[in-house]
Scaffold this motif. Structure first.
Motif, PDB file in Angstrom:
ATOM      1  N   LEU A  87      60.002  48.312  62.670  1.00  0.00           N
ATOM      2  CA  LEU A  87      59.023  48.718  63.674  1.00  0.00           C
ATOM      3  C   LEU A  87      57.597  48.556  63.175  1.00  0.00           C
ATOM      4  CD1 LEU A  87      60.848  51.922  64.987  1.00  0.00           C
ATOM      5  CD2 LEU A  87      61.062  49.551  65.782  1.00  0.00           C
ATOM      6  N   SER A  88      57.416  48.710  61.862  1.00  0.00           N
ATOM      7  CA  SER A  88      56.119  48.490  61.228  1.00  0.00           C
ATOM      8  C   SER A  88      56.370  48.330  59.734  1.00  0.00           C
ATOM      9  CB  SER A  88      55.168  49.670  61.499  1.00  0.00           C
ATOM     10  OG  SER A  88      55.594  50.830  60.795  1.00  0.00           O
ATOM     11  N   ASP A  89      55.305  48.176  58.967  1.00  0.00           N
ATOM     12  CA  ASP A  89      55.468  48.072  57.521  1.00  0.00           C
ATOM     13  C   ASP A  89      56.073  49.345  56.939  1.00  0.00           C
ATOM     14  OD1 ASP A  89      54.448  45.536  57.496  1.00  0.00           O
ATOM     15  OD2 ASP A  89      52.405  46.155  56.978  1.00  0.00           O
ATOM     16  N   ASP A  90      55.824  50.487  57.582  1.00  0.00           N
ATOM     17  CA  ASP A  90      56.265  51.770  57.043  1.00  0.00           C
ATOM     18  C   ASP A  90      57.479  52.366  57.760  1.00  0.00           C
ATOM     19  OD1 ASP A  90      54.058  51.602  55.357  1.00  0.00           O
ATOM     20  OD2 ASP A  90      52.775  52.717  56.743  1.00  0.00           O
ATOM     21  N   LEU A  91      57.822  51.835  58.905  1.00  0.00           N
ATOM     22  CA  LEU A  91      58.844  52.458  59.749  1.00  0.00           C
ATOM     23  C   LEU A  91      59.952  51.459  60.082  1.00  0.00           C
ATOM     24  CD1 LEU A  91      59.419  55.156  61.230  1.00  0.00           C
ATOM     25  CD2 LEU A  91      58.308  54.148  63.244  1.00  0.00           C
ATOM     26  N   SER A  92      61.215  51.865  59.844  1.00  0.00           N
ATOM     27  CA  SER A  92      62.368  51.003  60.094  1.00  0.00           C
ATOM     28  C   SER A  92      63.406  51.756  60.909  1.00  0.00           C
ATOM     29  CB  SER A  92      63.000  50.547  58.770  1.00  0.00           C
ATOM     30  OG  SER A  92      62.055  49.913  57.946  1.00  0.00           O
ATOM     31  N   LEU A  93      64.179  51.020  61.686  1.00  0.00           N
ATOM     32  CA  LEU A  93      65.193  51.601  62.547  1.00  0.00           C
ATOM     33  C   LEU A  93      66.496  50.835  62.392  1.00  0.00           C
ATOM     34  CD1 LEU A  93      66.072  53.508  64.887  1.00  0.00           C
ATOM     35  CD2 LEU A  93      65.322  51.705  66.464  1.00  0.00           C
ATOM     36  N   LEU A  94      67.572  51.566  62.173  1.00  0.00           N
ATOM     37  CA  LEU A  94      68.921  51.001  62.147  1.00  0.00           C
ATOM     38  C   LEU A  94      69.711  51.667  63.267  1.00  0.00           C
ATOM     39  CD1 LEU A  94      71.056  49.244  60.683  1.00  0.00           C
ATOM     40  CD2 LEU A  94      71.604  51.245  59.313  1.00  0.00           C
ATOM     41  N   TRP A  95      70.307  50.859  64.142  1.00  0.00           N
ATOM     42  CA  TRP A  95      71.051  51.390  65.281  1.00  0.00           C
ATOM     43  C   TRP A  95      72.444  50.791  65.283  1.00  0.00           C
ATOM     44  CZ3 TRP A  95      71.450  48.986  70.611  1.00  0.00           C
ATOM     45  CH2 TRP A  95      72.202  49.807  71.459  1.00  0.00           C
ATOM     46  N   GLY A  96      73.445  51.643  65.461  1.00  0.00           N
ATOM     47  CA  GLY A  96      74.817  51.173  65.434  1.00  0.00           C
ATOM     48  C   GLY A  96      75.636  51.674  66.612  1.00  0.00           C
ATOM     49  N   LEU A  97      76.609  50.856  67.004  1.00  0.00           N
ATOM     50  CA  LEU A  97      77.608  51.229  67.996  1.00  0.00           C
ATOM     51  C   LEU A  97      78.979  51.023  67.368  1.00  0.00           C
ATOM     52  CD1 LEU A  97      76.161  49.496  71.202  1.00  0.00           C
ATOM     53  CD2 LEU A  97      76.208  51.953  70.736  1.00  0.00           C
ATOM     54  N   SER A  98      79.882  51.985  67.539  1.00  0.00           N
ATOM     55  CA  SER A  98      81.202  51.914  66.911  1.00  0.00           C
ATOM     56  C   SER A  98      82.277  52.301  67.909  1.00  0.00           C
ATOM     57  CB  SER A  98      81.288  52.848  65.692  1.00  0.00           C
ATOM     58  OG  SER A  98      80.265  52.592  64.759  1.00  0.00           O
ATOM     59  N   GLY A  99      83.453  51.741  67.699  1.00  0.00           N
ATOM     60  CA  GLY A  99      84.605  52.105  68.515  1.00  0.00           C
ATOM     61  C   GLY A  99      85.878  51.974  67.705  1.00  0.00           C
ATOM     62  N   ALA A 100      86.812  52.888  67.913  1.00  0.00           N
ATOM     63  CA  ALA A 100      88.105  52.834  67.216  1.00  0.00           C
ATOM     64  C   ALA A 100      89.193  53.222  68.208  1.00  0.00           C
ATOM     65  CB  ALA A 100      88.125  53.776  66.015  1.00  0.00           C
ATOM     66  N   THR A 101      90.314  52.522  68.134  1.00  0.00           N
ATOM     67  CA  THR A 101      91.439  52.829  69.013  1.00  0.00           C
ATOM     68  C   THR A 101      92.734  52.695  68.228  1.00  0.00           C
ATOM     69  OG1 THR A 101      92.558  52.246  71.080  1.00  0.00           O
ATOM     70  CG2 THR A 101      91.606  50.435  69.822  1.00  0.00           C
ATOM     71  N   GLY A 102      93.685  53.561  68.552  1.00  0.00           N
ATOM     72  CA  GLY A 102      94.964  53.532  67.858  1.00  0.00           C
ATOM     73  C   GLY A 102      95.948  54.472  68.512  1.00  0.00           C
ATOM     74  N   PRO A 103      97.209  54.406  68.108  1.00  0.00           N
ATOM     75  CA  PRO A 103      98.238  55.260  68.704  1.00  0.00           C
ATOM     76  C   PRO A 103      98.119  56.698  68.224  1.00  0.00           C
ATOM     77  CG  PRO A 103      99.168  54.006  66.898  1.00  0.00           C
ATOM     78  CD  PRO A 103      97.761  53.510  67.058  1.00  0.00           C
TER      79      PRO A 103
END
Length: 450
Positions: free
Chosen positions: A284-300
């Motif tokens: 976002l800038s020299d001093d500010l960073s953003l990490l964004w994640g989406l996750s999904g899990a499926t099983g019996p």
């Protein structure tokens, strides 16, 4: 806990954001074999110092490295859970050089976590396997971490955990180093990449215990299993990584929402847990960073023929580190939310579990952090509170507030005091707890990045 992320000097192939920073810092120090089983991330390919991920220019790489803490500002820690760095240039003081090219060097480290605890409740609601769980002294873990490049095509990583009453192979896996197309494969027993916290070990946490969202949904040990994982670093203009894995769906402490402790056999791919993860990074800038994640899990799950469990999650990690001027300040905001849906006989149960934590590194050796957690009871398709076969007592909302203060005497040790108020509304009163934790690190175990 002083956490680690050591990565080989070379091209990035389907690595996570953590691997990105550590490659830059390790490359700046020495050509040494990667040493990072803890970050739970595939390792980059061996190559030349000028190689960058597909789709990223050298200028963009430099921007990401700087945003991830890959600058050479002396003494500024790489993360709020990392030990202070006493060496000029932001080096890894605990790393051991891997020797000359062609040397198969085995890197080892031991990490000891102890805690003295006091609870107001006779039955504390601590769900994590490494959480302090009783009044008095608690051995959270003694972890042996091992890593080595096997040959030009594979590396090996393992984490073996010793408790007072036994030994456990927490992780043991191989990672490819030379696949084309920005692909990477990991095979063995490993923590899945679901969310942000699950793939990390206790010495990478900002708190003494894990959020109850993780132990309630996945189990005391977090989500892991025997299986295979494929990662791909996409050629998009910004950093985007896709990861998919197939693992065992059994394990009371590792697959609680799936087959858990049942002895069901694998008769088809539908009897395995499938996990998918999307990670994106934005400077976002020299001093500010953003990490964004989406996750999904499926099983019996074991409640009936072909009954399944689905878990969906999102995580945000916002990191402020002023590198445009000399400063020891580091502020991180981490938020993770999980939505669980389970088929049971004649119904579908859903619940939500989330946490948000803010950590402030206000000097080289001191940090403070606060965390809020929230979980709902299981509800039926009609929206009414339902009886949960996994947590029958969980009939009302639960929230927990924790705060701590951390001091690093040196980069080899960490002291932490933590207090919490746990309000499970199916109990008559709130539970209170206080922890005093000690962590000692020895061996080739540097500081986790980003």
């Amino acid at each position: 806990m002083s956490s680690v992320s050591r990565r080989p000097h070379g091209a990035f192939i389907a690595v996570s954001i953590a691997a990105l920073l550590s490659t830059a810092t390790a490359a700046a120090q020495e050509n040494q074999p990667p040493l990072s089983p803890d970050a739970g991330v595939p390792e980059p390919d061996a190559g030349t110092p000028d190689e960058v991920p597909a789709g990223l220019t050298p200028e963009e790489m430099a921007e990401i490295e700087k945003a991830f803490g890959g600058d050479t500002q002396q003494g500024v820690p790489a993360g709020t859970s990392s030990a202070p760095d006493p060496t000029p240039g932001g080096g890894l003081p605990l790393s051991i050089p891997g020797g000359t090219s062609g040397t198969n060097f085995l890197d080892m480290s031991f990490i000891l976590d102890l805690a003295a605890a006091a609870f107001t409740s006779k039955e504390p609601l601590q769900g994590g396997a490494h959480d302090p769980t009783r009044n008095g002294f608690n051995l959270q873990q003694l972890e042996l971490s091992i890593g080595s490049v096997v040959d030009p095509y594979f590396r090996f990583d393992a984490n073996i955990v010793y408790s007072q009453f036994g030994v456990e192979i927490e992780e043991a896996y191989g990672t490819t180093l030379a696949l084309p197309g920005s692909l990477q494969v990991r095979a063995g027993q490993f923590l899945t990449r679901f969310g942000r916290l699950n793939a990390t070990h206790p010495h990478a946490w900002d708190f003494v215990d894990q959020p109850f969202a993780m132990s309630r949904v996945f189990g005391a040990e977090g989500n892991r299993g025997l299986g295979v994982e494929l990662s791909w670093l996409t050629p998009l203009p910004w950093y985007v990584e896709l990861t998919g894995s197939l693992t065992d769906a059994t394990g009371e402490a590792t697959a609680r929402s799936f087959l858990g402790a049942s002895n069901d056999r694998v008769l088809s791919p539908l009897d395995l847990q499938a996990t998918g993860v999307l990670k994106q990074f934005f400077a976002l800038s020299d001093d500010l960073s953003l990490l964004w994640g989406l996750s999904g899990a499926t099983g019996p799950n074991p409640t009936g023929y072909r009954n399944r469990t689905d878990v969906f999650g999102t995580d945000v990690y916002l990191r402020y580190r002023p590198i445009t001027e000399a400063s020891n300040t580091l502020v991180t905001l981490q938020v993770e939310a999980l939505y669980r849906r389970r088929q049971v006989p004649d119904d579908v149960l859903t619940d939500i579990n989330t946490y948000a934590q803010l950590a402030w590194r206000f000097s080289q050796r001191w940090a403070a952090a606060a965390r809020y957690e929230f979980g709902t009871p299981a509800k039926s398709e009609g929206g009414a509170v339902a009886l949960d076969p996994l947590d029958p007592e969980w009939t009302k909302n639960r929230d927990r507030i924790s705060a701590n203060l951390t001091f690093w005497p040196t980069e080899f040790s960490r002291l932490r005091v933590q207090a919490a108020r746990d309000r499970a509304r199916w109990r008559d009163e709130a539970d209170y707890s206080v922890f005093l934790a000690l962590e000692l690190v020895t061996g080739a175990h540097g500081a986790h990045a980003f």
